[in-house]
Design an enzyme around this catalytic site. Structure first.
Site, PDB file in Angstrom:
ATOM      1  N   PRO A  87      26.004  11.246  36.736  1.00 11.08           N
ATOM      2  CG  PRO A  87      24.860  11.254  34.701  1.00 11.08           C
ATOM      3  CD  PRO A  87      24.797  11.802  36.088  1.00 11.08           C
ATOM      4  CD  GLU A 114      16.622  16.925  30.501  1.00 11.96           C
ATOM      5  OE1 GLU A 114      17.712  16.572  30.020  1.00 11.96           O
ATOM      6  OE2 GLU A 114      15.615  16.196  30.517  1.00 11.96           O
ATOM      7  NE  ARG A 152      27.928  -3.654  54.041  1.00 11.45           N
ATOM      8  CZ  ARG A 152      28.982  -4.460  54.027  1.00 11.45           C
ATOM      9  NH1 ARG A 152      30.117  -4.038  53.515  1.00 11.45           N
ATOM     10  NH2 ARG A 152      28.909  -5.675  54.525  1.00 11.45           N
ATOM     11  CG  ASP A 167      32.449  -6.397  52.808  1.00  9.91           C
ATOM     12  OD1 ASP A 167      31.717  -7.303  53.211  1.00  9.91           O
ATOM     13  OD2 ASP A 167      32.375  -5.225  53.214  1.00  9.91           O
TER      14      ASP A 167
END
Length: 225
Positions: A87, A114, A152, A167
């Protein structure tokens, strides 16, 4: 391009890509996708991949030995960078996806519990990437998002390369509202400009709409701070 995913839940990865453009690219041999069970690289009868954290604290931490051995075993087949999904990593966006799509492959390590012993990052020179400021149960879902975003953009994956230029986060101003038949549904009509046949006018309208959406997105992000 080859993707190798190291995880304790390899069964989560393959089914997602059995359909759609990425799945078809795998069938044609444009892409390779391999999910590897981290427990296959343990050396105890319990196949343990985690242990208690030094310094105390709740939860368990993934051990360095099986992760490093798993990645080292893949090096002959995949010379691409090692990715840890964390994160706090650099944020995945379209520019980063485009950058990674030029690599020969990616080895993606999925964390659980963790986190992963930090010596994995040091030993493997792993690049840390985040798909957003939120916490998932594990790195597998983030790996799926990363693979789809990168794959992609690999030449030959998307049937019509021109669609990539449209896009939402491409360099050109895109992301306008789209409509198809019927021209009216439950009292909701397609904007008249799209039925006009005036391509220059349609192009101006689309760019205006895309710009408005980007402004709204930016204002929404500011208001959340």
């Amino acid at each position: 391009m080859r993707f190798d995913v190291v995880t304790i839940f390899p069964g989560m990865i393959d089914p997602v890509f059995r359909q759609g453009v990425v799945g078809r690219a795998i069938e044609r041999g444009v892409l390779e996708l391999h999910a590897h069970d981290l427990r296959d690289y343990t050396h105890d009868r319990h196949r343990q991949v985690d242990d208690m954290p030094f310094g105390g604290g709740p939860g368990m931490v993934m051990k360095p030995e099986p992760v490093i051995e798993a990645v080292e075993s893949l090096r002959d087949a995949n010379r691409g960078p090692v990715i840890r999904l964390e994160p706090w990593g650099e944020r995945l966006d379209q520019d980063l996806a485009a950058e990674l799509s030029k690599e020969p492959g990616l080895i993606i390590v999925c964390g659980r519990y963790e986190g992963i012993d930090d010596r994995v990052r040091t030993a493997l020179g792993a690049r840390e990437i985040s798909i957003g400021d939120f916490v998932l149960s594990g790195g597998e879902l983030a790996a799926i998002v990363l693979i789809d975003a990168v794959a992609r953009l690999v030449p030959g994956v998307v049937g019509d390369p021109g669609s990539l230029a449209q896009d939402t986060f491409a360099e050109e101003m895109t992301g306008w509202p789209q409509f198809t038949r019927p021209a009216e549904f439950r009292g909701m009509a397609v904007p008249e400009v799209l039925l006009s046949g005036d391509h220059a006018r349609i192009e101006r309208w689309r760019r205006q709409q895309a710009a408005q959406r980007r402004v709204s997105k930016h204002e929404g992000a500011i208001n959340k701070k």
